[in-house]
Design a protein around this motif. Structure first.
Motif, PDB file in Angstrom:
ATOM      1  N   LEU A 207       0.788  -1.781  -0.374  1.00 34.10           N
ATOM      2  CA  LEU A 207      -0.298  -0.543   0.010  1.00 34.10           C
ATOM      3  C   LEU A 207       0.930   1.262  -0.134  1.00 34.10           C
ATOM      4  CD1 LEU A 207      -2.545  -0.850   2.273  1.00 34.10           C
ATOM      5  CD2 LEU A 207      -3.065  -1.041   0.085  1.00 34.10           C
ATOM      6  N   GLY A 208       0.012   2.176  -0.656  1.00 33.61           N
ATOM      7  CA  GLY A 208       1.041   3.302  -0.044  1.00 33.61           C
ATOM      8  C   GLY A 208       2.393   3.304  -2.091  1.00 33.61           C
ATOM      9  N   ILE A 209       1.817   3.767  -2.061  1.00 31.45           N
ATOM     10  CA  ILE A 209       2.929   2.869  -3.245  1.00 31.45           C
ATOM     11  C   ILE A 209       2.777   4.004  -4.748  1.00 31.45           C
ATOM     12  CG2 ILE A 209       4.246   1.403  -2.228  1.00 31.45           C
ATOM     13  CD1 ILE A 209       3.376  -0.508  -4.456  1.00 31.45           C
ATOM     14  N   THR A 210       1.248   4.069  -5.110  1.00 31.30           N
ATOM     15  CA  THR A 210       1.247   4.876  -6.473  1.00 31.30           C
ATOM     16  C   THR A 210       1.240   6.264  -6.575  1.00 31.30           C
ATOM     17  OG1 THR A 210      -1.042   5.126  -5.784  1.00 31.30           O
ATOM     18  CG2 THR A 210      -0.579   2.504  -6.497  1.00 31.30           C
ATOM     19  N   GLY A 211       1.779   6.629  -5.434  1.00 34.33           N
ATOM     20  CA  GLY A 211       1.698   7.831  -5.453  1.00 34.33           C
ATOM     21  C   GLY A 211       0.361   9.061  -5.451  1.00 34.33           C
ATOM     22  N   ARG A 212      -1.026   8.308  -5.560  1.00 31.68           N
ATOM     23  CA  ARG A 212      -2.313   8.969  -5.800  1.00 31.68           C
ATOM     24  C   ARG A 212      -2.550   9.326  -4.850  1.00 31.68           C
ATOM     25  NH1 ARG A 212      -3.125   3.745  -8.689  1.00 31.68           N
ATOM     26  NH2 ARG A 212      -3.539   4.375 -11.458  1.00 31.68           N
ATOM     27  N   ASN A 213      -2.935  10.652  -4.695  1.00 34.55           N
ATOM     28  CA  ASN A 213      -4.001  10.725  -3.929  1.00 34.55           C
ATOM     29  C   ASN A 213      -5.690  10.114  -3.571  1.00 34.55           C
ATOM     30  OD1 ASN A 213      -4.585  13.034  -1.556  1.00 34.55           O
ATOM     31  ND2 ASN A 213      -5.065  14.405  -2.704  1.00 34.55           N
ATOM     32  N   LEU A 214      -5.439   8.601  -2.976  1.00 35.88           N
ATOM     33  CA  LEU A 214      -6.896   8.920  -3.559  1.00 35.88           C
ATOM     34  C   LEU A 214      -8.277   9.481  -2.496  1.00 35.88           C
ATOM     35  CD1 LEU A 214      -5.123   5.557  -2.642  1.00 35.88           C
ATOM     36  CD2 LEU A 214      -6.680   6.527  -4.398  1.00 35.88           C
ATOM     37  N   PRO A 215      -9.111   9.496  -2.307  1.00 36.76           N
ATOM     38  CA  PRO A 215     -10.492   9.170  -1.772  1.00 36.76           C
ATOM     39  C   PRO A 215      -9.962   8.670  -0.739  1.00 36.76           C
ATOM     40  CG  PRO A 215     -11.088   9.375  -4.297  1.00 36.76           C
ATOM     41  CD  PRO A 215      -9.750   8.835  -3.965  1.00 36.76           C
ATOM     42  N   SER A 216     -10.232   9.177   0.233  1.00 35.79           N
ATOM     43  CA  SER A 216     -10.198   8.818   1.308  1.00 35.79           C
ATOM     44  C   SER A 216     -11.126   7.452   1.953  1.00 35.79           C
ATOM     45  CB  SER A 216     -10.692   9.011   3.165  1.00 35.79           C
ATOM     46  OG  SER A 216     -10.320  10.352   3.144  1.00 35.79           O
ATOM     47  N   TYR A 217     -12.888   7.042   0.930  1.00 33.14           N
ATOM     48  CA  TYR A 217     -13.133   5.557   1.431  1.00 33.14           C
ATOM     49  C   TYR A 217     -12.048   4.453   0.261  1.00 33.14           C
ATOM     50  CZ  TYR A 217     -16.725   2.045   2.036  1.00 33.14           C
ATOM     51  OH  TYR A 217     -17.387   0.964   2.396  1.00 33.14           O
ATOM     52  N   LEU A 218     -11.446   5.189  -1.166  1.00 36.12           N
ATOM     53  CA  LEU A 218     -11.101   4.252  -1.220  1.00 36.12           C
ATOM     54  C   LEU A 218     -10.008   4.064  -1.048  1.00 36.12           C
ATOM     55  CD1 LEU A 218     -12.414   5.548  -5.264  1.00 36.12           C
ATOM     56  CD2 LEU A 218     -13.442   3.771  -3.191  1.00 36.12           C
ATOM     57  N   ASP A 219      -9.162   4.432  -0.445  1.00 39.58           N
ATOM     58  CA  ASP A 219      -8.193   3.824   0.573  1.00 39.58           C
ATOM     59  C   ASP A 219      -7.971   2.731   1.738  1.00 39.58           C
ATOM     60  OD1 ASP A 219      -5.101   4.034   1.667  1.00 39.58           O
ATOM     61  OD2 ASP A 219      -5.249   6.702   1.181  1.00 39.58           O
TER      62      ASP A 219
END
Length: 354
Positions: A207-219
């Motif tokens: 986890l946490g390796i894509t660099g995306r700023n994810l919407p909270s529910y999708l994280d």
């Protein structure tokens, strides 16, 4: 008389689980309130969630890298959450059935997807094999059991690439190494509990390796930090899933239930192969332990009669998927052996009267 429910989902649950869940809806723990009106922040429900997570980890023999989550949105939401959390450059998918195909379509909206193999051209009657997994993909997505066509992966790929597995219709039905998956997930309504909750098992190292700023529910990291309570969880579905996990532990866990599932499947497949009025759908080596699909050889002559016979035998839910036809008997963990025997008896009786 309770009917034998062969529905693919929502599916049958153990009688003791239904009774315990029903009592909890009326009065949970004799505290004068219903399960479905207690606060999800109460000590009672926190204890439910904690046990549901820990018992799943125990039954799946998970290591400390893996966390169990109970989320909403069904497996369908996972088709999106997985690429959002794991896909950086390219992901590989195996197209082995209806829901694998849907997962591919959803992932393609997010990034580059390579379909390594497909059995679509043969109506998904077998599990694709012999494909090469590229070393440069972020993950490989597979579907362990094809609910619609009745196939199941028997041997999982050996690869250094992270594996993501949709196990919606065969999770906890057999003894496998769940630690080999970066993510495994399943809608509860087939083998875990009632509709409304999805079990997701996540290896935190990916986890946490894509660099995306994810919407909270999708994280996934948000849900792990909040212990599956980033928002109000489906209280009834989680509790009933916990009851079902307790029941599964009493059956001897995955090792014990696998033995029972093999006996049920063998009984039904043997009758399909023996009885001249019926034929199977998929390749024998890939036959599912959970979803047994078959056809009448002469539907015009026997369908009306067969349908009335199984209905008279207190059987429901054996109609085939709408795009496939024929019949499908879903014999999940909670289906008793006597239910399968009742269906086999009907098939034998039809042969006698033919």
């Amino acid at each position: 008389m309770k009917k034998y429910n062969f529905s693919a989902g929502p599916s049958t649950l153990p009688e003791e689980v239904i009774q315990q869940a029903a009592q909890a809806v009326l009065d949970f723990n004799n505290n004068g309130t219903s399960l479905i009106e207690i606060s999800h922040r109460s000590k009672d429900f926190i204890a439910i969630m904690d046990e549901a997570r820990s018992l799943a980890k125990k039954l799946m023999k998970l290591d400390d890298h893996h966390e169990v989550l109970y989320l909403q949105g069904g497996a369908s939401l996972q088709f999106t959450m997985i690429p959002y959390n794991l896909l950086k450059s390219k992901a590989a998918y195996i197209d082995s059935g209806n829901f694998a195909s849907v997962a591919i379509k959803e992932a393609e909206k997010i990034g580059k997807i390579e379909v390594l193999a497909s059995s679509k051209q043969d109506k998904y009657t077998y599990i694709p094999k012999g494909y090469t997994i590229p070393s440069d993909v972020d993950y490989l997505h597979i579907t362990s059991n094809n609910t619609v066509y009745g196939t199941e992966i028997k041997t999982f790929p050996e690869t250094d690439v992270p594996i993501v597995c949709d196990m919606s219709s065969d999770i906890l039905s057999r003894s496998i190494d769940y630690n080999k998956f970066a993510i495994s997930y399943a809608g509860a309504q087939k083998n875990l509990g009632p509709a409304g909750v999805t079990m997701v098992v996540v290896d935190k190292r990916y986890l946490g390796i894509t660099g995306r700023n994810l919407p909270s529910y999708l994280d996934y990291e948000v849900h792990i930090a909040k212990e599956s309570m980033a928002n109000t969880p489906p209280v009834f579905a989680v509790y009933t899933t916990l009851l079902n996990l307790r029941w599964l532990e009493k059956q001897g866990g995955t090792e014990g239930i696998e033995k029972k599932n093999k006996v049920k499947a063998e009984l039904l497949y043997n009758e399909i192969d023996r009885n001249p009025l019926f034929r199977g759908v998929c390749e024998k080596e890939d036959r599912s332990l959970m979803n047994v699909c078959f056809f009448l050889n002469d539907e015009e002559k026997y369908k009306a009669k067969f349908d009335q016979m199984w209905k008279d035998a207190n059987i429901v839910g054996v109609g085939g998927y709408r795009t496939v036809g024929g019949y499908r008997a879903s014999i999940y963990n909670a289906m008793p052996l006597e239910g399968v025997q009742a269906l086999v008896n009907v098939m034998k009786e039809l042969e006698k009267t033919a």
